[in-house]
Write a protein that holds these residues in place. Structure first.
Motif, PDB file in Angstrom:
ATOM      1  N   PHE A  21       0.891  -1.159   0.000  1.00 25.94           N
ATOM      2  CA  PHE A  21       0.000   0.000   0.000  1.00 25.94           C
ATOM      3  C   PHE A  21       0.929   1.209   0.000  1.00 25.94           C
ATOM      4  O   PHE A  21       2.062   1.107   0.496  1.00 25.94           O
ATOM      5  CB  PHE A  21      -0.900  -0.014   1.257  1.00 25.94           C
ATOM      6  N   GLN A  45      -9.262 -17.797   7.451  1.00 28.03           N
ATOM      7  CA  GLN A  45      -7.866 -17.772   7.006  1.00 28.03           C
ATOM      8  C   GLN A  45      -6.966 -17.276   8.123  1.00 28.03           C
ATOM      9  O   GLN A  45      -7.410 -16.551   9.018  1.00 28.03           O
ATOM     10  CB  GLN A  45      -7.682 -16.954   5.723  1.00 28.03           C
ATOM     11  N   GLN A  71     -12.511  -9.477  11.072  1.00 22.20           N
ATOM     12  CA  GLN A  71     -11.050  -9.518  11.027  1.00 22.20           C
ATOM     13  C   GLN A  71     -10.458  -9.485  12.434  1.00 22.20           C
ATOM     14  O   GLN A  71     -11.056  -8.919  13.360  1.00 22.20           O
ATOM     15  CB  GLN A  71     -10.517  -8.315  10.242  1.00 22.20           C
ATOM     16  N   LEU A 131     -12.025  -5.072  12.701  1.00 25.19           N
ATOM     17  CA  LEU A 131     -12.812  -4.543  11.575  1.00 25.19           C
ATOM     18  C   LEU A 131     -13.814  -5.603  11.099  1.00 25.19           C
ATOM     19  O   LEU A 131     -13.504  -6.786  11.072  1.00 25.19           O
ATOM     20  CB  LEU A 131     -11.842  -4.173  10.444  1.00 25.19           C
ATOM     21  N   GLU A 155     -16.769  -6.560   7.935  1.00 24.81           N
ATOM     22  CA  GLU A 155     -17.168  -6.254   6.549  1.00 24.81           C
ATOM     23  C   GLU A 155     -18.484  -6.940   6.205  1.00 24.81           C
ATOM     24  O   GLU A 155     -18.668  -8.100   6.553  1.00 24.81           O
ATOM     25  CB  GLU A 155     -16.160  -6.852   5.554  1.00 24.81           C
ATOM     26  N   LEU A 189      -3.364  -6.602  -0.920  1.00 23.92           N
ATOM     27  CA  LEU A 189      -2.928  -8.000  -0.836  1.00 23.92           C
ATOM     28  C   LEU A 189      -3.112  -8.706  -2.169  1.00 23.92           C
ATOM     29  O   LEU A 189      -4.119  -8.489  -2.858  1.00 23.92           O
ATOM     30  CB  LEU A 189      -3.775  -8.760   0.191  1.00 23.92           C
TER      31      LEU A 189
HETATM   32  C1  HEM Z   1      -9.201  -6.799   4.041  1.00 25.20           C
HETATM   33  C2  HEM Z   1      -8.171  -7.089   4.818  1.00 25.20           C
HETATM   34  C3  HEM Z   1      -7.258  -6.030   5.382  1.00 25.20           C
HETATM   35  C4  HEM Z   1      -7.503  -4.717   5.655  1.00 25.20           C
HETATM   36  C5  HEM Z   1      -8.800  -3.959   5.491  1.00 25.20           C
HETATM   37  C6  HEM Z   1      -6.274  -4.144   6.119  1.00 25.20           C
HETATM   38  C7  HEM Z   1      -6.095  -2.830   6.501  1.00 25.20           C
HETATM   39  C8  HEM Z   1      -4.898  -2.221   6.727  1.00 25.20           C
HETATM   40  C9  HEM Z   1      -4.693  -0.817   6.983  1.00 25.20           C
HETATM   41  C10 HEM Z   1      -5.776   0.249   7.050  1.00 25.20           C
HETATM   42  C11 HEM Z   1      -3.382  -0.599   7.128  1.00 25.20           C
HETATM   43  C12 HEM Z   1      -2.689   0.753   7.417  1.00 25.20           C
HETATM   44  C13 HEM Z   1      -2.489   1.505   6.137  1.00 25.20           C
HETATM   45  C14 HEM Z   1      -2.055   2.921   6.381  1.00 25.20           C
HETATM   46  O1  HEM Z   1      -1.518   3.196   7.454  1.00 25.20           O
HETATM   47  O2  HEM Z   1      -2.273   3.747   5.489  1.00 25.20           O
HETATM   48  C15 HEM Z   1      -2.742  -1.871   6.995  1.00 25.20           C
HETATM   49  C16 HEM Z   1      -1.388  -2.065   7.109  1.00 25.20           C
HETATM   50  C17 HEM Z   1      -0.823  -3.292   7.173  1.00 25.20           C
HETATM   51  N1  HEM Z   1      -1.434  -4.494   6.971  1.00 25.20           N
HETATM   52 FE1  HEM Z   1      -3.342  -4.812   6.476  1.00 25.20          FE
HETATM   53  N2  HEM Z   1      -5.307  -5.116   6.137  1.00 25.20           N
HETATM   54  C18 HEM Z   1      -5.877  -6.279   5.703  1.00 25.20           C
HETATM   55  C19 HEM Z   1      -5.255  -7.482   5.571  1.00 25.20           C
HETATM   56  C20 HEM Z   1      -3.970  -7.732   5.951  1.00 25.20           C
HETATM   57  C21 HEM Z   1      -3.332  -9.029   5.965  1.00 25.20           C
HETATM   58  C22 HEM Z   1      -3.999 -10.352   5.522  1.00 25.20           C
HETATM   59  C23 HEM Z   1      -2.074  -8.836   6.411  1.00 25.20           C
HETATM   60  C24 HEM Z   1      -0.977  -9.831   6.645  1.00 25.20           C
HETATM   61  C25 HEM Z   1      -0.863 -10.942   5.975  1.00 25.20           C
HETATM   62  C26 HEM Z   1      -1.900  -7.425   6.655  1.00 25.20           C
HETATM   63  C27 HEM Z   1      -0.740  -6.826   7.083  1.00 25.20           C
HETATM   64  C28 HEM Z   1      -0.535  -5.477   7.174  1.00 25.20           C
HETATM   65  C29 HEM Z   1       0.759  -4.885   7.515  1.00 25.20           C
HETATM   66  C30 HEM Z   1       2.045  -5.643   7.827  1.00 25.20           C
HETATM   67  C31 HEM Z   1       0.576  -3.523   7.493  1.00 25.20           C
HETATM   68  C32 HEM Z   1       1.656  -2.438   7.766  1.00 25.20           C
HETATM   69  C33 HEM Z   1       1.986  -2.331   9.183  1.00 25.20           C
HETATM   70  C34 HEM Z   1       0.832  -1.917   9.997  1.00 25.20           C
HETATM   71  O3  HEM Z   1       0.313  -0.802   9.791  1.00 25.20           O
HETATM   72  O4  HEM Z   1       0.411  -2.704  10.885  1.00 25.20           O
HETATM   73  N3  HEM Z   1      -3.079  -6.777   6.357  1.00 25.20           N
HETATM   74  N4  HEM Z   1      -3.678  -2.839   6.748  1.00 25.20           N
END
Ligand code: HEM
Length: 167
Positions: A38, A65, A97, A101, A103, A160
């Motif tokens: 992202f 999952q 989640q 969160l 959905e 993802l």
């Molecule tokens: C629909 C599913 C998911 C949503 C809605 C979501 C949402 C988010 C959001 C809002 C952020 C922060 C982005 C920002 O700061 O601009 C983020 C960061 C991140 N997401 Fe996800 N995520 C999802 C699934 C996942 C999954 C499956 C993983 C791991 C396999 C993951 C790992 C991470 C990591 C490592 C970050 C960056 C570090 C952090 O901010 O914690 N996410 N995600």
């Protein structure tokens, strides 16, 4: 002998509920790897176990999952929910989640394409996320998906991508 997917009577066992039959291509346990990205974060790699299961007497698929950091093996995100296909080719999905969160997704499925396309109707209890889309495809025994999200700062784009094989 009963055909798979037909309604049971008292003496026969139902294998797949008729409502779920068009989505049989999803059923089972899948394992693979994915990448996350992202604009606002550093990219990362993960491994994933994903399961679609169902009870033959219910018109619903249970989804869950779990993911792990590919390098350290530490648990990452996990989620679970229910997929409710309808005979007209539309589908309703709810997902909770591990981040808190929730959905509600609505979309369509296509048995011939082996595809399911979802767009969020509701994203709840989220500090940043405004919208989520998910596209799943099964082709050549491989399940791949793309999850896109929009946040308060960034428009809809991939977070993802993963591909998994059936165990
Ligand atoms: C629909 C599913 C998911 C949503 C809605 C979501 C949402 C988010 C959001 C809002 C952020 C922060 C982005 C920002 O700061 O601009 C983020 C960061 C991140 N997401 Fe996800 N995520 C999802 C699934 C996942 C999954 C499956 C993983 C791991 C396999 C993951 C790992 C991470 C990591 C490592 C970050 C960056 C570090 C952090 O901010 O914690 N996410 N995600």
């Amino acid at each position: 002998m009963m055909e798979e997917g037909t309604v049971s009577n008292q003496s026969e066992t139902l294998l797949v509920h008729p409502a779920v039959k068009p989505l049989s291509f999803l059923l089972g346990t899948w394992r693979g790897e994915g990448q996350g990205f992202f604009p606002t974060i550093s990219s990362f790699n993960y491994s994933e176990d994903l399961q679609f299961s169902h009870s033959p007497n219910k018109p619903v698929i249970a989804y869950s999952q779990k993911t792990w950091n590919l390098k350290s093996g530490q648990p990452m995100h996990s989620e679970s929910g229910y997929w409710r296909p309808k005979p007209d080719g539309t589908i309703e999905v709810v997902i909770a989640q591990s981040t808190g969160l929730v959905e509600v997704q609505k979309g369509t499925y296509d048995m011939k394409e082996g595809a399911v396309k979802l767009n969020s109707e509701l994203v709840g209890n989220a500090s940043k996320v405004k919208e989520i889309s998910r596209v799943f495809k099964v082709e050549n025994c491989e399940l791949s998906y793309v999850v896109e999200m929009a946040t308060s700062l960034i428009g809809l784009q991939p977070h993802l991508k993963a591909s998994l094989k059936k165990l």
